[in-house]
Write an enzyme that holds these catalytic residues in place. Structure first.
Site, PDB file in Angstrom:
ATOM      1  N   ASP A 194      11.302-102.024 -56.107  1.00 20.30           N
ATOM      2  CA  ASP A 194      10.970-101.579 -57.472  1.00 20.30           C
ATOM      3  C   ASP A 194       9.510-101.974 -57.655  1.00 20.30           C
ATOM      4  OD1 ASP A 194      12.210-100.487 -60.093  1.00 20.30           O
ATOM      5  OD2 ASP A 194      11.119-102.228 -60.807  1.00 20.30           O
ATOM      6  N   LYS A 212      20.590-105.006 -60.779  1.00 24.66           N
ATOM      7  CA  LYS A 212      19.124-105.068 -60.749  1.00 24.66           C
ATOM      8  C   LYS A 212      18.721-106.534 -60.612  1.00 24.66           C
ATOM      9  CE  LYS A 212      15.386-102.499 -61.122  1.00 24.66           C
ATOM     10  NZ  LYS A 212      15.145-101.127 -60.637  1.00 24.66           N
ATOM     11  N   LYS A 228      22.677 -94.060 -63.910  1.00 23.97           N
ATOM     12  CA  LYS A 228      21.866 -93.353 -62.908  1.00 23.97           C
ATOM     13  C   LYS A 228      22.650 -93.228 -61.601  1.00 23.97           C
ATOM     14  CE  LYS A 228      17.724 -94.874 -62.460  1.00 23.97           C
ATOM     15  NZ  LYS A 228      16.464 -95.513 -62.084  1.00 23.97           N
ATOM     16  N   LYS A 284      24.103-101.738 -56.803  1.00 22.18           N
ATOM     17  CA  LYS A 284      22.926-101.188 -56.141  1.00 22.18           C
ATOM     18  C   LYS A 284      21.837-101.077 -57.176  1.00 22.18           C
ATOM     19  CE  LYS A 284      21.004 -99.171 -52.570  1.00 22.18           C
ATOM     20  NZ  LYS A 284      20.001-100.255 -52.646  1.00 22.18           N
TER      21      LYS A 284
HETATM   22  P1  NDP Z   1       4.752 -99.719 -57.968  1.00 25.03           P
HETATM   23  O1  NDP Z   1       4.662-101.178 -58.079  1.00 25.03           O
HETATM   24  O2  NDP Z   1       4.613 -99.065 -56.648  1.00 25.03           O
HETATM   25  O3  NDP Z   1       3.711 -99.022 -58.972  1.00 25.03           O
HETATM   26  C1  NDP Z   1       3.745 -99.259 -60.345  1.00 25.03           C
HETATM   27  C2  NDP Z   1       2.567 -98.572 -60.975  1.00 25.03           C
HETATM   28  O4  NDP Z   1       2.638 -98.717 -62.377  1.00 25.03           O
HETATM   29  C3  NDP Z   1       1.239 -99.169 -60.555  1.00 25.03           C
HETATM   30  O5  NDP Z   1       0.256 -98.173 -60.594  1.00 25.03           O
HETATM   31  C4  NDP Z   1       1.009-100.219 -61.641  1.00 25.03           C
HETATM   32  O6  NDP Z   1      -0.352-100.559 -61.813  1.00 25.03           O
HETATM   33  C5  NDP Z   1       1.533 -99.496 -62.854  1.00 25.03           C
HETATM   34  N1  NDP Z   1       2.023-100.479 -63.839  1.00 25.03           N
HETATM   35  C6  NDP Z   1       2.971-101.433 -63.652  1.00 25.03           C
HETATM   36  N2  NDP Z   1       3.142-102.164 -64.762  1.00 25.03           N
HETATM   37  C7  NDP Z   1       2.264-101.666 -65.657  1.00 25.03           C
HETATM   38  C8  NDP Z   1       1.961-101.976 -66.991  1.00 25.03           C
HETATM   39  N3  NDP Z   1       2.584-102.976 -67.630  1.00 25.03           N
HETATM   40  N4  NDP Z   1       1.009-101.228 -67.612  1.00 25.03           N
HETATM   41  C9  NDP Z   1       0.390-100.191 -66.967  1.00 25.03           C
HETATM   42  N5  NDP Z   1       0.638 -99.863 -65.693  1.00 25.03           N
HETATM   43  C10 NDP Z   1       1.560-100.574 -65.060  1.00 25.03           C
HETATM   44  O7  NDP Z   1       6.179 -99.324 -58.638  1.00 25.03           O
HETATM   45  P2  NDP Z   1       7.018 -98.000 -58.474  1.00 25.03           P
HETATM   46  O8  NDP Z   1       6.118 -96.829 -58.347  1.00 25.03           O
HETATM   47  O9  NDP Z   1       8.043 -98.253 -57.436  1.00 25.03           O
HETATM   48  O10 NDP Z   1       7.811 -97.971 -59.863  1.00 25.03           O
HETATM   49  C11 NDP Z   1       7.275 -97.330 -61.023  1.00 25.03           C
HETATM   50  C12 NDP Z   1       8.401 -97.090 -62.021  1.00 25.03           C
HETATM   51  O11 NDP Z   1       9.417 -96.274 -61.412  1.00 25.03           O
HETATM   52  C13 NDP Z   1       9.144 -98.348 -62.511  1.00 25.03           C
HETATM   53  O12 NDP Z   1       9.568 -98.119 -63.839  1.00 25.03           O
HETATM   54  C14 NDP Z   1      10.356 -98.399 -61.596  1.00 25.03           C
HETATM   55  O13 NDP Z   1      11.424 -99.108 -62.180  1.00 25.03           O
HETATM   56  C15 NDP Z   1      10.679 -96.915 -61.497  1.00 25.03           C
HETATM   57  N6  NDP Z   1      11.482 -96.530 -60.364  1.00 25.03           N
HETATM   58  C16 NDP Z   1      11.066 -96.770 -59.073  1.00 25.03           C
HETATM   59  C17 NDP Z   1      11.846 -96.372 -58.010  1.00 25.03           C
HETATM   60  C18 NDP Z   1      11.389 -96.520 -56.595  1.00 25.03           C
HETATM   61  O14 NDP Z   1      12.098 -96.017 -55.698  1.00 25.03           O
HETATM   62  N7  NDP Z   1      10.261 -97.135 -56.322  1.00 25.03           N
HETATM   63  C19 NDP Z   1      13.164 -95.744 -58.221  1.00 25.03           C
HETATM   64  C20 NDP Z   1      13.462 -95.453 -59.596  1.00 25.03           C
HETATM   65  C21 NDP Z   1      12.656 -95.869 -60.619  1.00 25.03           C
HETATM   66  P3  NDP Z   1      -0.905-101.932 -61.145  1.00 25.03           P
HETATM   67  O15 NDP Z   1      -0.963-101.653 -59.678  1.00 25.03           O
HETATM   68  O16 NDP Z   1      -2.222-102.141 -61.775  1.00 25.03           O
HETATM   69  O17 NDP Z   1       0.116-102.993 -61.520  1.00 25.03           O
END
Ligand code: NDP
Length: 444
Positions: free
Chosen positions: A166, A126, A114, A90
Protein backbone atom coordinates in the site's frame (compact mmCIF):
# COMPACT_ATOMS: atom_id res chain seq x y z
CA UNK A 1 -34.41 5.61 15.33
CA UNK A 2 -33.61 3.44 12.30
CA UNK A 3 -31.22 0.51 12.70
CA UNK A 4 -28.67 2.17 10.37
CA UNK A 5 -28.68 5.40 12.44
CA UNK A 6 -28.39 3.46 15.69
CA UNK A 7 -25.32 1.58 14.46
CA UNK A 8 -23.68 4.73 13.07
CA UNK A 9 -24.13 6.39 16.50
CA UNK A 10 -22.74 3.30 18.20
CA UNK A 11 -19.66 3.22 15.96
CA UNK A 12 -18.97 6.91 16.59
CA UNK A 13 -19.35 6.61 20.38
CA UNK A 14 -17.41 3.35 20.71
CA UNK A 15 -14.52 4.39 18.46
CA UNK A 16 -13.68 7.95 19.54
CA UNK A 17 -11.08 9.99 17.64
CA UNK A 18 -11.28 7.81 14.52
CA UNK A 19 -12.86 10.23 11.99
CA UNK A 20 -11.79 8.31 8.87
CA UNK A 21 -13.36 5.13 10.25
CA UNK A 22 -16.59 7.00 11.06
CA UNK A 23 -16.60 8.47 7.54
CA UNK A 24 -16.20 5.07 5.87
CA UNK A 25 -18.89 3.43 8.02
CA UNK A 26 -21.31 6.32 7.39
CA UNK A 27 -20.75 6.23 3.65
CA UNK A 28 -21.31 2.47 3.45
CA UNK A 29 -24.25 2.17 5.87
CA UNK A 30 -26.09 5.20 4.47
CA UNK A 31 -26.01 3.68 1.02
CA UNK A 32 -27.14 0.28 2.35
CA UNK A 33 -30.35 1.76 3.83
CA UNK A 34 -32.68 0.22 1.21
CA UNK A 35 -31.28 -3.30 1.77
CA UNK A 36 -31.19 -2.94 5.55
CA UNK A 37 -34.72 -1.51 5.73
CA UNK A 38 -36.05 -4.43 3.68
CA UNK A 39 -34.52 -6.88 6.23
CA UNK A 40 -34.52 -4.75 9.38
CA UNK A 41 -36.04 -7.24 11.83
CA UNK A 42 -33.79 -10.12 10.81
CA UNK A 43 -30.60 -8.03 10.68
CA UNK A 44 -31.32 -6.49 14.10
CA UNK A 45 -31.91 -9.88 15.69
CA UNK A 46 -28.65 -11.11 14.21
CA UNK A 47 -26.82 -7.89 15.24
CA UNK A 48 -25.53 -8.01 11.71
CA UNK A 49 -24.39 -4.38 11.39
CA UNK A 50 -22.77 -4.41 14.83
CA UNK A 51 -20.77 -7.48 13.80
CA UNK A 52 -19.94 -6.01 10.40
CA UNK A 53 -18.53 -2.80 11.92
CA UNK A 54 -16.49 -4.55 14.65
CA UNK A 55 -13.21 -6.09 13.51
CA UNK A 56 -12.91 -9.80 14.28
CA UNK A 57 -9.47 -9.09 15.74
CA UNK A 58 -6.92 -6.25 15.87
CA UNK A 59 -3.25 -6.12 16.82
CA UNK A 60 -1.19 -3.11 17.85
CA UNK A 61 2.48 -3.65 18.59
CA UNK A 62 5.86 -2.01 19.23
CA UNK A 63 8.39 -1.95 16.37
CA UNK A 64 11.88 -1.08 17.65
CA UNK A 65 14.74 -0.76 15.16
CA UNK A 66 18.21 0.82 14.99
CA UNK A 67 18.94 3.73 12.61
CA UNK A 68 22.23 4.39 10.78
CA UNK A 69 23.54 6.50 13.68
CA UNK A 70 23.07 3.64 16.13
CA UNK A 71 20.01 5.29 17.68
CA UNK A 72 17.07 3.05 18.62
CA UNK A 73 13.80 4.18 17.01
CA UNK A 74 10.34 2.99 18.01
CA UNK A 75 7.30 2.84 15.72
CA UNK A 76 3.84 1.36 16.17
CA UNK A 77 2.61 -1.54 14.02
CA UNK A 78 -1.01 -2.51 13.32
CA UNK A 79 -2.92 -5.35 11.73
CA UNK A 80 -6.71 -5.34 11.71
CA UNK A 81 -8.40 -8.62 10.72
CA UNK A 82 -11.81 -7.23 9.93
CA UNK A 83 -13.95 -9.91 8.34
CA UNK A 84 -13.22 -13.47 7.17
CA UNK A 85 -16.76 -14.48 6.11
CA UNK A 86 -15.78 -15.15 2.50
CA UNK A 87 -12.07 -16.01 2.77
CA UNK A 88 -8.72 -15.39 4.50
CA UNK A 89 -8.05 -11.75 5.44
CA UNK A 90 -6.45 -9.82 2.59
CA UNK A 91 -5.35 -6.20 2.46
CA UNK A 92 -2.22 -4.07 2.25
CA UNK A 93 0.29 -2.66 4.72
CA UNK A 94 0.54 1.14 4.77
CA UNK A 95 3.82 2.76 5.89
CA UNK A 96 3.23 6.48 6.40
CA UNK A 97 3.63 8.87 9.37
CA UNK A 98 -0.15 9.57 9.33
CA UNK A 99 -1.02 5.92 10.09
CA UNK A 100 -3.08 5.27 13.24
CA UNK A 101 -5.64 2.69 14.28
CA UNK A 102 -8.59 4.68 12.86
CA UNK A 103 -7.00 4.88 9.41
CA UNK A 104 -6.22 1.15 9.39
CA UNK A 105 -9.81 0.40 10.48
CA UNK A 106 -11.27 2.60 7.73
CA UNK A 107 -9.12 0.85 5.15
CA UNK A 108 -9.90 -2.62 6.55
CA UNK A 109 -13.64 -1.91 6.58
CA UNK A 110 -13.59 -0.73 2.95
CA UNK A 111 -11.50 -3.76 2.04
CA UNK A 112 -14.32 -6.17 3.06
CA UNK A 113 -16.61 -4.85 0.33
CA UNK A 114 -13.86 -4.34 -2.24
CA UNK A 115 -12.66 -7.92 -1.87
CA UNK A 116 -16.20 -9.22 -2.10
CA UNK A 117 -16.75 -7.24 -5.31
CA UNK A 118 -13.82 -8.97 -7.02
CA UNK A 119 -15.79 -12.23 -6.92
CA UNK A 120 -12.74 -13.95 -5.40
CA UNK A 121 -12.68 -15.74 -2.00
CA UNK A 122 -10.88 -13.12 0.13
CA UNK A 123 -11.90 -11.48 3.42
CA UNK A 124 -11.05 -7.96 4.56
CA UNK A 125 -7.99 -6.83 6.55
CA UNK A 126 -5.43 -4.03 6.61
CA UNK A 127 -2.27 -3.10 8.48
CA UNK A 128 0.74 -0.83 8.58
CA UNK A 129 2.83 1.47 10.70
CA UNK A 130 3.59 5.13 11.30
CA UNK A 131 7.13 4.46 9.98
CA UNK A 132 8.11 6.73 7.06
CA UNK A 133 10.34 4.98 4.49
CA UNK A 134 11.00 8.35 2.81
CA UNK A 135 14.56 9.53 3.33
CA UNK A 136 15.67 6.28 5.00
CA UNK A 137 18.59 4.19 3.77
CA UNK A 138 17.94 0.67 2.44
CA UNK A 139 19.51 -0.71 5.62
CA UNK A 140 17.18 1.31 7.83
CA UNK A 141 14.14 0.19 5.82
CA UNK A 142 15.33 -3.42 6.16
CA UNK A 143 15.83 -3.04 9.92
CA UNK A 144 12.31 -1.68 10.29
CA UNK A 145 10.72 -4.35 8.04
CA UNK A 146 12.48 -7.18 9.86
CA UNK A 147 11.36 -5.90 13.26
CA UNK A 148 7.81 -5.31 11.99
CA UNK A 149 7.58 -8.85 10.59
CA UNK A 150 9.09 -10.39 13.72
CA UNK A 151 5.84 -9.51 15.48
CA UNK A 152 3.40 -9.65 12.54
CA UNK A 153 4.43 -13.20 11.57
CA UNK A 154 2.59 -14.55 14.63
CA UNK A 155 -0.77 -13.53 13.18
CA UNK A 156 -0.54 -14.16 9.42
CA UNK A 157 -0.18 -17.14 7.06
CA UNK A 158 -1.01 -18.24 3.51
CA UNK A 159 -4.42 -19.58 4.60
CA UNK A 160 -5.24 -17.10 7.36
CA UNK A 161 -4.14 -13.56 6.49
CA UNK A 162 -2.14 -12.45 3.43
CA UNK A 163 -0.92 -8.81 3.52
CA UNK A 164 0.26 -6.85 0.47
CA UNK A 165 1.65 -3.41 -0.41
CA UNK A 166 0.00 0.00 0.00
CA UNK A 167 1.32 3.56 0.42
CA UNK A 168 5.01 3.30 1.33
CA UNK A 169 5.16 -0.48 0.92
CA UNK A 170 6.51 -1.47 -2.47
CA UNK A 171 8.58 -4.38 -3.80
CA UNK A 172 11.59 -3.51 -1.60
CA UNK A 173 9.62 -3.58 1.65
CA UNK A 174 7.66 -6.73 0.69
CA UNK A 175 10.98 -8.47 -0.09
CA UNK A 176 12.49 -7.67 3.32
CA UNK A 177 9.29 -8.74 5.10
CA UNK A 178 9.03 -11.99 3.13
CA UNK A 179 12.64 -12.88 3.96
CA UNK A 180 12.05 -12.35 7.67
CA UNK A 181 8.78 -14.33 7.68
CA UNK A 182 10.54 -17.29 6.02
CA UNK A 183 13.42 -17.10 8.47
CA UNK A 184 11.25 -17.10 11.58
CA UNK A 185 8.43 -19.41 10.51
CA UNK A 186 10.60 -21.74 8.42
CA UNK A 187 8.02 -22.07 5.65
CA UNK A 188 8.11 -20.94 2.06
CA UNK A 189 4.52 -19.96 1.36
CA UNK A 190 2.51 -17.22 -0.30
CA UNK A 191 2.08 -15.22 2.89
CA UNK A 192 2.53 -11.85 1.16
CA UNK A 193 1.55 -10.65 -2.29
CA UNK A 194 3.32 -8.06 -4.40
CA UNK A 195 6.44 -10.24 -4.22
CA UNK A 196 9.31 -10.01 -6.72
CA UNK A 197 9.07 -12.23 -9.80
CA UNK A 198 12.06 -14.35 -8.73
CA UNK A 199 10.34 -15.49 -5.53
CA UNK A 200 6.67 -16.09 -6.26
CA UNK A 201 5.38 -12.73 -7.48
CA UNK A 202 2.82 -12.44 -10.25
CA UNK A 203 3.40 -10.74 -13.56
CA UNK A 204 1.10 -7.69 -13.90
CA UNK A 205 0.69 -7.24 -10.11
CA UNK A 206 2.74 -4.02 -10.24
CA UNK A 207 0.52 -2.61 -12.97
CA UNK A 208 -2.75 -4.09 -11.69
CA UNK A 209 -4.36 -1.30 -9.66
CA UNK A 210 -3.68 1.42 -12.23
CA UNK A 211 -4.56 -0.77 -15.21
CA UNK A 212 -7.68 -2.09 -13.44
CA UNK A 213 -8.78 1.48 -12.71
CA UNK A 214 -8.69 2.24 -16.42
CA UNK A 215 -10.43 -1.00 -17.42
CA UNK A 216 -13.33 -0.17 -15.12
CA UNK A 217 -13.38 3.50 -16.17
CA UNK A 218 -13.43 2.51 -19.83
CA UNK A 219 -16.40 0.17 -19.23
CA UNK A 220 -18.26 2.86 -17.27
CA UNK A 221 -17.70 5.34 -20.12
CA UNK A 222 -18.75 2.80 -22.75
CA UNK A 223 -22.02 2.04 -20.93
CA UNK A 224 -22.73 5.77 -20.79
CA UNK A 225 -22.01 6.54 -24.45
CA UNK A 226 -18.40 7.79 -24.12
CA UNK A 227 -14.88 6.43 -24.67
CA UNK A 228 -11.30 7.23 -23.58
CA UNK A 229 -10.04 8.38 -26.97
CA UNK A 230 -8.55 11.91 -26.94
CA UNK A 231 -9.89 12.62 -23.44
CA UNK A 232 -7.86 14.91 -21.18
CA UNK A 233 -7.21 13.24 -17.83
CA UNK A 234 -6.07 14.73 -14.49
CA UNK A 235 -4.27 12.24 -12.24
CA UNK A 236 -3.14 12.94 -8.67
CA UNK A 237 -0.30 11.07 -6.96
CA UNK A 238 2.82 9.71 -8.62
CA UNK A 239 3.17 6.37 -6.89
CA UNK A 240 2.30 2.86 -7.98
CA UNK A 241 -1.38 3.48 -8.78
CA UNK A 242 -0.84 6.86 -10.49
CA UNK A 243 2.04 5.68 -12.69
CA UNK A 244 0.24 2.66 -14.14
CA UNK A 245 -3.09 4.47 -14.43
CA UNK A 246 -1.27 7.08 -16.53
CA UNK A 247 0.38 4.41 -18.66
CA UNK A 248 -2.89 2.59 -19.39
CA UNK A 249 -4.79 5.84 -20.03
CA UNK A 250 -2.22 6.69 -22.71
CA UNK A 251 -2.51 3.19 -24.21
CA UNK A 252 -6.28 3.71 -24.47
CA UNK A 253 -5.78 6.96 -26.40
CA UNK A 254 -6.31 9.54 -23.63
CA UNK A 255 -3.82 12.19 -22.49
CA UNK A 256 -2.86 12.54 -18.82
CA UNK A 257 -1.70 16.10 -18.10
CA UNK A 258 -1.06 16.12 -14.33
CA UNK A 259 0.59 14.13 -11.53
CA UNK A 260 1.36 15.16 -7.94
CA UNK A 261 3.16 14.20 -4.76
CA UNK A 262 2.87 15.40 -1.19
CA UNK A 263 4.84 18.58 -1.89
CA UNK A 264 3.64 19.73 -5.30
CA UNK A 265 2.20 18.93 -8.71
CA UNK A 266 3.11 18.98 -12.37
CA UNK A 267 1.09 20.23 -15.33
CA UNK A 268 2.40 18.81 -18.58
CA UNK A 269 0.13 19.85 -21.49
CA UNK A 270 1.98 17.54 -23.89
CA UNK A 271 1.09 14.54 -21.74
CA UNK A 272 2.99 12.98 -18.85
CA UNK A 273 6.15 11.15 -19.96
CA UNK A 274 5.64 7.82 -18.15
CA UNK A 275 9.21 6.57 -18.67
CA UNK A 276 10.61 9.73 -17.12
CA UNK A 277 8.09 9.58 -14.26
CA UNK A 278 9.12 5.98 -13.53
CA UNK A 279 12.79 6.95 -13.55
CA UNK A 280 12.16 9.81 -11.09
CA UNK A 281 9.80 7.94 -8.73
CA UNK A 282 10.65 4.23 -9.02
CA UNK A 283 14.42 4.40 -9.62
CA UNK A 284 15.65 7.67 -8.09
CA UNK A 285 12.88 7.92 -5.41
CA UNK A 286 13.05 11.68 -6.04
CA UNK A 287 10.56 14.60 -5.98
CA UNK A 288 8.55 15.84 -8.96
CA UNK A 289 10.83 18.87 -9.25
CA UNK A 290 13.26 16.43 -10.90
CA UNK A 291 10.59 15.46 -13.47
CA UNK A 292 9.93 19.14 -14.24
CA UNK A 293 13.65 19.90 -14.52
CA UNK A 294 14.08 17.18 -17.16
CA UNK A 295 10.90 17.86 -19.15
CA UNK A 296 10.71 21.23 -20.95
CA UNK A 297 6.92 21.09 -21.45
CA UNK A 298 6.20 20.56 -17.73
CA UNK A 299 5.33 23.26 -15.20
CA UNK A 300 5.92 22.54 -11.50
CA UNK A 301 3.70 24.09 -8.79
CA UNK A 302 4.13 23.87 -5.02
CA UNK A 303 1.20 22.63 -2.92
CA UNK A 304 -2.17 21.34 -4.16
CA UNK A 305 -3.82 22.23 -7.47
CA UNK A 306 -4.31 19.21 -9.72
CA UNK A 307 -8.11 19.63 -9.75
CA UNK A 308 -7.93 23.21 -11.05
CA UNK A 309 -6.77 21.98 -14.45
CA UNK A 310 -9.35 21.63 -17.24
CA UNK A 311 -10.01 17.93 -17.84
CA UNK A 312 -12.66 15.47 -19.00
CA UNK A 313 -11.82 12.74 -16.50
CA UNK A 314 -10.29 12.96 -13.00
CA UNK A 315 -8.47 10.04 -11.40
CA UNK A 316 -7.49 10.71 -7.75
CA UNK A 317 -4.67 8.22 -7.05
CA UNK A 318 -2.82 9.62 -4.00
CA UNK A 319 -4.56 9.35 -0.63
CA UNK A 320 -7.79 9.77 1.37
CA UNK A 321 -9.77 13.05 1.33
CA UNK A 322 -7.59 14.71 -1.33
CA UNK A 323 -10.57 15.89 -3.42
CA UNK A 324 -12.92 18.14 -1.44
CA UNK A 325 -16.08 20.12 -2.21
CA UNK A 326 -14.18 23.12 -3.63
CA UNK A 327 -12.21 20.79 -5.91
CA UNK A 328 -15.43 19.10 -7.02
CA UNK A 329 -16.97 22.48 -7.91
CA UNK A 330 -13.89 23.41 -9.91
CA UNK A 331 -13.95 20.10 -11.80
CA UNK A 332 -17.63 20.48 -12.70
CA UNK A 333 -17.11 24.11 -13.76
CA UNK A 334 -14.28 22.93 -16.04
CA UNK A 335 -16.47 20.33 -17.75
CA UNK A 336 -15.16 17.15 -16.09
CA UNK A 337 -17.73 14.40 -16.65
CA UNK A 338 -16.19 11.33 -14.96
CA UNK A 339 -14.29 10.69 -11.71
CA UNK A 340 -12.89 7.26 -10.82
CA UNK A 341 -11.08 6.71 -7.54
CA UNK A 342 -7.68 5.02 -7.78
CA UNK A 343 -6.91 5.77 -4.13
CA UNK A 344 -9.00 4.67 -1.15
CA UNK A 345 -11.66 7.25 -0.21
CA UNK A 346 -9.87 10.18 -1.92
CA UNK A 347 -13.14 12.09 -2.38
CA UNK A 348 -14.89 13.59 0.67
CA UNK A 349 -18.57 12.76 1.23
CA UNK A 350 -19.64 16.32 0.30
CA UNK A 351 -17.56 16.27 -2.87
CA UNK A 352 -18.99 12.89 -3.91
CA UNK A 353 -22.53 14.17 -3.41
CA UNK A 354 -21.82 17.33 -5.39
CA UNK A 355 -20.33 15.37 -8.30
CA UNK A 356 -23.26 12.97 -8.39
CA UNK A 357 -25.82 15.79 -8.18
CA UNK A 358 -24.09 17.36 -11.17
CA UNK A 359 -24.37 14.12 -13.18
CA UNK A 360 -20.65 13.36 -13.12
CA UNK A 361 -20.09 9.60 -13.57
CA UNK A 362 -18.51 8.52 -10.29
CA UNK A 363 -16.76 5.18 -9.68
CA UNK A 364 -15.90 4.63 -5.98
CA UNK A 365 -12.49 3.29 -4.98
CA UNK A 366 -13.72 0.04 -3.55
CA UNK A 367 -14.75 -0.94 -7.09
CA UNK A 368 -12.40 1.13 -9.24
CA UNK A 369 -9.14 0.21 -7.47
CA UNK A 370 -10.04 -3.44 -6.76
CA UNK A 371 -7.69 -4.60 -9.54
CA UNK A 372 -4.76 -4.61 -7.12
CA UNK A 373 -6.29 -6.96 -4.62
CA UNK A 374 -7.86 -9.06 -7.37
CA UNK A 375 -4.43 -9.63 -8.90
CA UNK A 376 -3.04 -10.32 -5.43
CA UNK A 377 -5.62 -13.10 -5.19
CA UNK A 378 -4.41 -14.35 -8.59
CA UNK A 379 -0.87 -14.33 -7.13
CA UNK A 380 -2.16 -16.49 -4.24
CA UNK A 381 -3.67 -18.95 -6.75
CA UNK A 382 -0.38 -19.19 -8.67
CA UNK A 383 1.55 -19.74 -5.40
CA UNK A 384 -0.84 -22.53 -4.38
CA UNK A 385 -0.52 -24.17 -7.81
CA UNK A 386 3.27 -23.53 -7.82
CA UNK A 387 2.86 -22.11 -11.32
CA UNK A 388 3.44 -18.72 -12.97
CA UNK A 389 0.98 -17.40 -15.50
CA UNK A 390 2.02 -15.12 -18.40
CA UNK A 391 1.53 -11.35 -18.28
CA UNK A 392 -1.21 -11.62 -20.92
CA UNK A 393 -3.03 -14.32 -18.94
CA UNK A 394 -3.05 -12.27 -15.72
CA UNK A 395 -3.87 -9.02 -17.52
CA UNK A 396 -6.74 -10.72 -19.37
CA UNK A 397 -8.20 -12.06 -16.12
CA UNK A 398 -7.79 -8.60 -14.54
CA UNK A 399 -9.64 -6.99 -17.44
CA UNK A 400 -12.53 -9.47 -17.14
CA UNK A 401 -12.71 -9.01 -13.36
CA UNK A 402 -12.93 -5.20 -13.66
CA UNK A 403 -15.60 -5.35 -16.39
CA UNK A 404 -17.56 -7.80 -14.22
CA UNK A 405 -17.25 -5.56 -11.16
CA UNK A 406 -18.67 -2.65 -13.12
CA UNK A 407 -21.67 -4.69 -14.29
CA UNK A 408 -22.29 -6.07 -10.80
CA UNK A 409 -22.53 -2.61 -9.30
CA UNK A 410 -24.46 -1.23 -12.25
CA UNK A 411 -26.99 -4.09 -11.86
CA UNK A 412 -27.24 -3.64 -8.07
CA UNK A 413 -27.94 0.09 -8.54
CA UNK A 414 -30.67 -0.70 -11.08
CA UNK A 415 -32.24 -3.38 -8.82
CA UNK A 416 -32.63 -0.82 -6.04
CA UNK A 417 -33.98 1.93 -8.31
CA UNK A 418 -30.90 4.17 -8.24
CA UNK A 419 -29.58 3.62 -11.75
CA UNK A 420 -26.20 5.26 -12.32
CA UNK A 421 -25.42 5.59 -8.60
CA UNK A 422 -22.31 3.42 -8.57
CA UNK A 423 -21.51 4.25 -4.92
CA UNK A 424 -24.74 2.63 -3.74
CA UNK A 425 -24.34 -0.14 -6.33
CA UNK A 426 -20.82 -1.03 -5.15
CA UNK A 427 -21.77 -1.09 -1.48
CA UNK A 428 -24.86 -3.22 -2.07
CA UNK A 429 -23.13 -5.67 -4.43
CA UNK A 430 -20.21 -6.09 -2.02
CA UNK A 431 -22.47 -6.35 1.04
CA UNK A 432 -24.86 -9.00 -0.31
CA UNK A 433 -22.28 -11.75 -0.63
CA UNK A 434 -20.63 -11.03 2.75
CA UNK A 435 -23.99 -10.96 4.55
CA UNK A 436 -25.07 -14.20 2.95
CA UNK A 437 -21.87 -15.89 4.15
CA UNK A 438 -22.12 -14.36 7.65
CA UNK A 439 -25.70 -15.52 8.11
CA UNK A 440 -24.87 -19.02 6.83
CA UNK A 441 -22.00 -19.33 9.33
CA UNK A 442 -24.15 -18.56 12.39
CA UNK A 443 -23.19 -16.33 15.31
CA UNK A 444 -19.43 -15.87 14.97
P1 NDP B 1 2.54 5.04 -3.25
O1 NDP B 1 3.19 5.14 -1.94
O2 NDP B 1 3.19 4.28 -4.35
O3 NDP B 1 2.18 6.50 -3.81
C1 NDP B 1 1.37 7.38 -3.09
C2 NDP B 1 1.34 8.69 -3.81
O4 NDP B 1 0.44 9.56 -3.16
C3 NDP B 1 2.69 9.39 -3.81
O5 NDP B 1 2.79 10.18 -4.96
C4 NDP B 1 2.59 10.26 -2.56
O6 NDP B 1 3.45 11.38 -2.58
C5 NDP B 1 1.15 10.69 -2.61
N1 NDP B 1 0.66 10.95 -1.24
C6 NDP B 1 0.65 10.09 -0.19
N2 NDP B 1 0.15 10.67 0.90
C7 NDP B 1 -0.14 11.94 0.53
C8 NDP B 1 -0.69 13.04 1.20
N3 NDP B 1 -1.02 12.97 2.50
N4 NDP B 1 -0.87 14.18 0.49
C9 NDP B 1 -0.55 14.25 -0.84
N5 NDP B 1 -0.02 13.23 -1.52
C10 NDP B 1 0.18 12.10 -0.85
O7 NDP B 1 1.06 4.42 -2.95
P2 NDP B 1 0.06 3.72 -3.95
O8 NDP B 1 0.15 4.34 -5.29
O9 NDP B 1 0.25 2.26 -3.80
O10 NDP B 1 -1.34 4.05 -3.25
C11 NDP B 1 -2.07 5.23 -3.55
C12 NDP B 1 -3.51 5.06 -3.08
O11 NDP B 1 -4.10 3.92 -3.74
C13 NDP B 1 -3.70 4.79 -1.58
O12 NDP B 1 -4.93 5.36 -1.18
C14 NDP B 1 -3.80 3.28 -1.52
O13 NDP B 1 -4.50 2.84 -0.37
C15 NDP B 1 -4.61 3.01 -2.78
N6 NDP B 1 -4.52 1.67 -3.30
C16 NDP B 1 -3.32 1.12 -3.67
C17 NDP B 1 -3.27 -0.16 -4.18
C18 NDP B 1 -1.99 -0.76 -4.69
O14 NDP B 1 -2.06 -1.87 -5.26
N7 NDP B 1 -0.86 -0.11 -4.56
C19 NDP B 1 -4.48 -0.99 -4.29
C20 NDP B 1 -5.70 -0.29 -3.96
C21 NDP B 1 -5.70 0.98 -3.46
P3 NDP B 1 4.85 11.32 -1.76
O15 NDP B 1 5.72 10.40 -2.55
O16 NDP B 1 5.32 12.71 -1.72
O17 NDP B 1 4.48 10.77 -0.39
Amino acid sequence: MSYVDEVIDLVVSKNPAEPEFHQAVKEVLESLRPVVEANEEKFRKEALLERLTNPERQFKFRVPWVDDKGQVQVNTGYRVQFNSAIGPYKGGLRLHPSVNLGIIKFLGFEQIFKNSLTGLPIGGGKGGSDFDPKGKSDREVMAFCQSFMTELCKYIGADTDVPAGDIGTGAREIGYMFGQYKRIRGVYEGVLTGKGLSYGGSLARTEATGYGLLYLTEEMLKCNGHDMKDKIVAVSGSGNVAIYATQKAHQLGAKVVTVSDSTGWVYDPEGIDVDLLKEVKEVNRARLTEYAAKRPSAQYHEGRGVWTVKCDIALPCATQNELDLEDAKQLVANGCFAVAEGANMPTTLEATQYLQENKVLFAPGKAANAGGVATSALEMSQNSERLSWTFEEVDGKLHDIMVNIFHNLDDAAKRYGVEGDYVVGANIAGFEKVVDAMLAQGVC
